[in-house]
Design an enzyme around this catalytic site. Sequence first.
Site, PDB file in Angstrom:
ATOM      1  N   ILE A 183       0.848  -1.195   0.000  1.00 11.28           N
ATOM      2  CA  ILE A 183       0.000   0.000   0.000  1.00 11.28           C
ATOM      3  C   ILE A 183       0.885   1.246   0.000  1.00 11.28           C
ATOM      4  O   ILE A 183       1.861   1.316   0.746  1.00 11.28           O
ATOM      5  CB  ILE A 183      -0.920  -0.032   1.245  1.00 11.28           C
ATOM      6  CG1 ILE A 183      -1.922  -1.176   1.101  1.00 11.28           C
ATOM      7  CG2 ILE A 183      -1.645   1.284   1.435  1.00 11.28           C
ATOM      8  CD1 ILE A 183      -2.588  -1.562   2.398  1.00 11.28           C
ATOM      9  N   LEU A 184       0.550   2.196  -0.860  1.00 15.47           N
ATOM     10  CA  LEU A 184       1.256   3.492  -0.877  1.00 15.47           C
ATOM     11  C   LEU A 184       0.394   4.502  -0.136  1.00 15.47           C
ATOM     12  O   LEU A 184      -0.830   4.443  -0.214  1.00 15.47           O
ATOM     13  CB  LEU A 184       1.469   3.952  -2.316  1.00 15.47           C
ATOM     14  CG  LEU A 184       2.367   3.069  -3.157  1.00 15.47           C
ATOM     15  CD1 LEU A 184       2.268   3.469  -4.612  1.00 15.47           C
ATOM     16  CD2 LEU A 184       3.812   3.140  -2.670  1.00 15.47           C
ATOM     17  N   HIS A 213      -6.660  -3.963 -10.747  1.00 17.58           N
ATOM     18  CA  HIS A 213      -7.132  -4.875  -9.710  1.00 17.58           C
ATOM     19  C   HIS A 213      -7.932  -5.997 -10.386  1.00 17.58           C
ATOM     20  O   HIS A 213      -8.767  -5.729 -11.255  1.00 17.58           O
ATOM     21  CB  HIS A 213      -8.007  -4.123  -8.706  1.00 17.58           C
ATOM     22  CG  HIS A 213      -8.462  -5.009  -7.592  1.00 17.58           C
ATOM     23  ND1 HIS A 213      -7.628  -5.385  -6.562  1.00 17.58           N
ATOM     24  CD2 HIS A 213      -9.644  -5.642  -7.377  1.00 17.58           C
ATOM     25  CE1 HIS A 213      -8.285  -6.196  -5.751  1.00 17.58           C
ATOM     26  NE2 HIS A 213      -9.504  -6.369  -6.217  1.00 17.58           N
TER      27      HIS A 213
HETATM   28  C1  GAR Z   1      -2.457  -9.103 -11.596  1.00 17.53           C
HETATM   29  O1  GAR Z   1      -3.445 -10.066 -11.812  1.00 17.53           O
HETATM   30  C2  GAR Z   1      -3.021  -7.915 -10.858  1.00 17.53           C
HETATM   31  O2  GAR Z   1      -4.345  -7.662 -11.162  1.00 17.53           O
HETATM   32  C3  GAR Z   1      -2.867  -8.346  -9.435  1.00 17.53           C
HETATM   33  O3  GAR Z   1      -1.619  -9.003  -9.391  1.00 17.53           O
HETATM   34  C4  GAR Z   1      -1.392  -9.624 -10.640  1.00 17.53           C
HETATM   35  C5  GAR Z   1       0.023  -9.275 -11.112  1.00 17.53           C
HETATM   36  O4  GAR Z   1       0.372 -10.009 -12.232  1.00 17.53           O
HETATM   37  N1  GAR Z   1      -2.889  -7.238  -8.562  1.00 17.53           N
HETATM   38  C6  GAR Z   1      -3.492  -7.255  -7.370  1.00 17.53           C
HETATM   39  O5  GAR Z   1      -4.033  -8.235  -6.908  1.00 17.53           O
HETATM   40  C7  GAR Z   1      -3.436  -5.930  -6.621  1.00 17.53           C
HETATM   41  N2  GAR Z   1      -4.296  -5.947  -5.490  1.00 17.53           N
HETATM   42  P1  GAR Z   1       1.623  -9.598 -13.127  1.00 17.53           P
HETATM   43  O6  GAR Z   1       2.822  -9.477 -12.180  1.00 17.53           O
HETATM   44  O7  GAR Z   1       1.766 -10.744 -14.074  1.00 17.53           O
HETATM   45  O8  GAR Z   1       1.308  -8.305 -13.817  1.00 17.53           O
END
Ligand code: GAR
Length: 215
Positions: A106-107, A123
């Site tokens: 969290i920022l 998200h």
């Molecule tokens: C993604 O699915 C993104 O939506 C999620 O992490 C994954 C990262 O994938 N983010 C969250 O859950 C934020 N709360 P990546 O490293 O392959 O882009």
Amino acid sequence: MGGNNKQVTQGKTFRLGILGSGKGSNMVAIADACAAGRIPAEVAIVLSDVENAGILGHARERGLKAQFFPPGKFRTKLDEEAEKNLLATLERENIDLIVLAGFMRILKGEFLRVFEHRVVNIHPSLLPAFPGLEAWKQALDYGVKVTGCTVHFVDQGVDTGPIIGQQTVPVAVGDTAQILHARIQEAERELYPECVAALARGEIKVQARQTIWTR
Ligand code: GAR
């Protein structure tokens, strides 16, 4: 987002700072869209709080500047010194937009004040449903038939900032958490570059909780 527009029309390249903690598929989609001219911007720096994160390897393979930064003593946020150093790095790099791509901390505070309306996140659900961790698993456990992904500005809350774009994804009978997450990530790789391109072109205006696409 008038400031973004100014940067582009003055002929200065719009500079992205991408932050991630994981494998980096969203960073790859955005960096490749920049390289292909589909986003009028350049990836100035990729930063990770995880030293061996895939995102740093993918960035380096593409010849992008990629750095690990020590997050400090907490698990879910940056400590004060880490946040100060991160801010200084991004200011030194003249970053126009900070793109969170699977950044799992969290920022807050000063950081978001300095970069107000210039930090975006993706998200893996249709917010405001299923904020927080493993949103695809929350959706599956809840039994929804449709989920998706959301690109939003980052504010002081958790996954609460004004929504820029959303894409729906169906939930199929027999989906596992892994299968559903993979389907959502396919949608993320379309939605995020599209939203970042609109931001780089100065086409997104923010009015309280509403964002308006001016194109
Ligand atoms: C993604 O699915 C993104 O939506 C999620 O992490 C994954 C990262 O994938 N983010 C969250 O859950 C934020 N709360 P990546 O490293 O392959 O882009």
